[in-house]
Write an enzyme that holds these catalytic residues in place. Structure first.
Site, PDB file in Angstrom:
ATOM      1  N   LYS A   1     -24.813 -17.331  44.575  1.00  0.00           N
ATOM      2  CA  LYS A   1     -24.796 -18.737  44.997  1.00  0.00           C
ATOM      3  C   LYS A   1     -25.239 -18.764  46.448  1.00  0.00           C
ATOM      4  O   LYS A   1     -24.686 -18.091  47.303  1.00  0.00           O
ATOM      5  CB  LYS A   1     -23.439 -19.405  44.778  1.00  0.00           C
ATOM      6  CG  LYS A   1     -22.287 -18.940  45.615  1.00  0.00           C
ATOM      7  CD  LYS A   1     -21.137 -19.966  45.510  1.00  0.00           C
ATOM      8  CE  LYS A   1     -20.044 -19.675  46.510  1.00  0.00           C
ATOM      9  NZ  LYS A   1     -19.017 -20.714  46.567  1.00  0.00           N
TER      10      LYS A   1
ATOM     11  N   ASP B   1     -12.236 -15.950  45.809  1.00  0.00           N
ATOM     12  CA  ASP B   1     -12.936 -15.926  47.098  1.00  0.00           C
ATOM     13  C   ASP B   1     -11.900 -15.837  48.214  1.00  0.00           C
ATOM     14  O   ASP B   1     -11.648 -14.776  48.771  1.00  0.00           O
ATOM     15  CB  ASP B   1     -13.823 -17.166  47.249  1.00  0.00           C
ATOM     16  CG  ASP B   1     -14.425 -17.277  48.651  1.00  0.00           C
ATOM     17  OD1 ASP B   1     -14.481 -16.258  49.352  1.00  0.00           O
ATOM     18  OD2 ASP B   1     -14.837 -18.385  49.051  1.00  0.00           O
TER      19      ASP B   1
ATOM     20  N   SER C   1     -21.528 -21.222  54.467  1.00  0.00           N
ATOM     21  CA  SER C   1     -22.058 -22.565  54.750  1.00  0.00           C
ATOM     22  C   SER C   1     -22.863 -22.584  56.048  1.00  0.00           C
ATOM     23  O   SER C   1     -23.798 -23.354  56.196  1.00  0.00           O
ATOM     24  CB  SER C   1     -20.934 -23.599  54.772  1.00  0.00           C
ATOM     25  OG  SER C   1     -19.833 -23.104  55.480  1.00  0.00           O
TER      26      SER C   1
ATOM     27  N   LYS D   1     -18.917 -11.722  49.810  1.00  0.00           N
ATOM     28  CA  LYS D   1     -19.502 -12.242  51.049  1.00  0.00           C
ATOM     29  C   LYS D   1     -19.480 -11.117  52.079  1.00  0.00           C
ATOM     30  O   LYS D   1     -18.402 -10.678  52.485  1.00  0.00           O
ATOM     31  CB  LYS D   1     -18.684 -13.421  51.581  1.00  0.00           C
ATOM     32  CG  LYS D   1     -18.744 -14.671  50.707  1.00  0.00           C
ATOM     33  CD  LYS D   1     -17.765 -15.707  51.224  1.00  0.00           C
ATOM     34  CE  LYS D   1     -17.959 -17.066  50.561  1.00  0.00           C
ATOM     35  NZ  LYS D   1     -16.854 -17.987  50.883  1.00  0.00           N
TER      36      LYS D   1
ATOM     37  N   GLU E   1     -24.890 -27.343  52.625  1.00  0.00           N
ATOM     38  CA  GLU E   1     -25.560 -26.379  51.758  1.00  0.00           C
ATOM     39  C   GLU E   1     -26.655 -27.013  50.914  1.00  0.00           C
ATOM     40  O   GLU E   1     -27.123 -26.433  49.943  1.00  0.00           O
ATOM     41  CB  GLU E   1     -24.524 -25.682  50.864  1.00  0.00           C
ATOM     42  CG  GLU E   1     -23.473 -24.964  51.716  1.00  0.00           C
ATOM     43  CD  GLU E   1     -22.439 -24.212  50.911  1.00  0.00           C
ATOM     44  OE1 GLU E   1     -22.498 -24.260  49.672  1.00  0.00           O
ATOM     45  OE2 GLU E   1     -21.572 -23.575  51.531  1.00  0.00           O
TER      46      GLU E   1
ATOM     47  N   SER F   1     -22.604 -14.208  47.507  1.00  0.00           N
ATOM     48  CA  SER F   1     -22.579 -15.548  48.105  1.00  0.00           C
ATOM     49  C   SER F   1     -23.057 -15.590  49.551  1.00  0.00           C
ATOM     50  O   SER F   1     -22.847 -14.658  50.326  1.00  0.00           O
ATOM     51  CB  SER F   1     -21.138 -16.081  48.045  1.00  0.00           C
ATOM     52  OG  SER F   1     -21.001 -17.275  48.789  1.00  0.00           O
TER      53      SER F   1
ATOM     54  N   HIS G   1     -16.862 -29.218  53.087  1.00  0.00           N
ATOM     55  CA  HIS G   1     -18.305 -29.217  53.324  1.00  0.00           C
ATOM     56  C   HIS G   1     -18.889 -30.622  53.435  1.00  0.00           C
ATOM     57  O   HIS G   1     -20.075 -30.775  53.649  1.00  0.00           O
ATOM     58  CB  HIS G   1     -19.042 -28.503  52.170  1.00  0.00           C
ATOM     59  CG  HIS G   1     -18.847 -27.023  52.161  1.00  0.00           C
ATOM     60  ND1 HIS G   1     -19.333 -26.213  51.166  1.00  0.00           N
ATOM     61  CD2 HIS G   1     -18.219 -26.201  53.031  1.00  0.00           C
ATOM     62  CE1 HIS G   1     -19.002 -24.954  51.426  1.00  0.00           C
ATOM     63  NE2 HIS G   1     -18.324 -24.923  52.548  1.00  0.00           N
TER      64      HIS G   1
END
Length: 434
Positions: free
Chosen positions: A394, A318, A373, A343, A210, A370, A158
């Site tokens: 998040k 994840d 990005s 997700k 983010e 979640s 990221h």
């Protein structure tokens, strides 16, 4: 209530990449949903269909997915005359029409876009808020406002710094309401900006995808030290704890881990999973770290299992679980982690997302909802987290509108619930526990 019209278009996400937006019309009005997309993606995720035409958006166009909705999925759904309140029937119909294991025929981005729009239309049809409709679909009588996990320092895939670990988050578990958690989070964020600016200079406070800061540091414990300092400076050492998303699959090299993976490769510095686990235990001992996501590679099962047995914090899957019931069942059996990162675009429909959540919860796991990005202004996941009662979400730092869209929606939901609003707080891992 039947659908009258389904129309999809290509829009841009928060990183300037194309994504799918769907407008669904019923007698109650127009319902719009946009699909997010990730940067660090697990290899077991449902397929996000991209055009691959390098002359257009560097190959990232989504005209094929849009066309699948406008030419095939949409007309088929209209012809079927399914009601928008029958979420499961609609999703099942689309999945069967696609016919592949990973939604590669139409693209998970096409199927999810329609699924999200149908869910919003279903809530309107019933005359209830979206979060209530989702709670009904999941069979939840209760509603819970989540603890926000703000990603305030970015590394990994990221960010353009040398930091290997992808996210360092603050969780205001000691707040008494979601609104207070937002204020605490924002205050710590501003203090962190000051701390980073003083130590590394003004250009170190530029923000990542983010909304978190990406100072050019290499040592992961230095990021934790910055958080600790900012939390103290803001005056909340008793109210804020730390979470991490390591995204270790991004720096897994031939059975070992490279904590300096953005530099030229040197196998001499690669470390074993066991050694990496020791590093995490050190973090847990020295900092208020209560949650670690993807500490190891998505196929390094043995290391996950041995690590989980030796710690009592939240270990989140994840890339390991990719919101997929088969992978979740495997992780449950192997005792690899104790929390699911949910997700919606990893699995590709609302129904399957709810099923994945319930599977995790029924096995005693926590669930964290979640963002991705690459986000949009869509706020579906804010309602989702309240309806599914997962107690934690998040969706980035308290910075950048595509992140705040979700947090602001959660504040509105809390306001609408009034004195019936329940905030997860310190029970974020199992908010339903009495």
């Amino acid at each position: 209530m039947a659908m009258q019209k389904i129309f999809a278009r290509e829009i841009l996400d928060s990183r300037g990449n194309p994504t799918v937006e769907v407008d669904l019309h019923t007698a109650k009005g127009r319902f719009r949903a946009a699909v997010p997309s990730g940067a660090s993606t697990g290899i077991y995720e449902a397929l996000e269909l991209r055009d691959g035409d390098k002359a257009r958006y560097l190959g990232k166009g989504v005209l094929k997915a849009v066309e699948h909705i406008n030419k095939t999925l949409g007309p088929a759904l209209l012809e079927k005359k399914l009601s928008v309140v029958d979420q499961e029937k609609v999703d099942k119909f689309m999945i069967e029409l696609d016919g592949t294991e990973n939604k590669s025929k139409f693209g998970a981005n096409a199927i999810l876009g329609v699924s999200l729009a149908v869910c919003k239309a279903g809530a309107a049809e019933k005359g209830v808020p979206l979060y209530r409709h989702i709670a009904d679909l999941a069979g939840n009588p209760d509603l819970v406002l989540p603890v926000p996990a703000f990603n305030v320092i970015n590394g990994g895939s990221h960010a353009g710094n040398k930091l290997a670990m992808q996210e360092f988050m603050i969780l205001p578990v000691g707040a008494s309401s979601f609104k207070e958690a937002m204020r605490i989070g924002a205050e710590v964020y501003h203090h962190l900006k000051g701390v980073i600016k003083a130590k590394y200079g003004k250009d170190a406070t530029n923000v990542g995808d983010e909304g978190g800061f990406a100072p050019n540091i290499l040592e992961n414990n230095e990021a934790l030290e910055l958080l600790k300092t900012a939390i103290q400076a803001a005056g909340y050492p008793d109210k804020v704890v730390i979470g991490m998303d390591v995204a270790a699959s991004e720096f897994y090299r031939n059975g070992k881990y490279d904590l300096d993976f953005k530099s030229p490769d040197d196998p001499a510095r690669h470390i074993s999973g066991e050694k990496l686990g020791e590093l995490y235990k050190n973090f847990i001992q020295n900092y208020p770290v209560v949650s670690i996501e993807d500490p190891f590679d998505q196929d390094d099962w043995a290391t996950w299992t041995s690590f989980l047995s030796g710690v009592d914090i939240q270990i989140v899957g994840d890339d390991l679980t990719v919101t997929n019931p088969k992978r979740i069942a495997q992780a449950v059996e192997k005792k690899a982690c104790n929390c699911l990162l949910l997700k919606v675009n990893q699995i590709g429909s609302v129904t399957e997302s709810i099923q994945a959540c319930k599977l995790a919860q029924s096995n005693g796991w926590g669930v964290m909802v979640s963002h991705r990005s690459g986000e949009t202004e869509d706020t579906f996941i804010a309602d989702l987290v309240v309806g599914l009662c997962t107690g934690q979400i998040k969706t980035g730092a308290p910075c950048r509108s595509e992140r705040l869209a979700k947090y602001n929606q959660l504040m509105r939901i809390e306001e609408a619930l009034g004195d019936k609003a329940v905030f997860a707080g310190r029970k974020f891992r199992n908010p339903k526990a009495k």
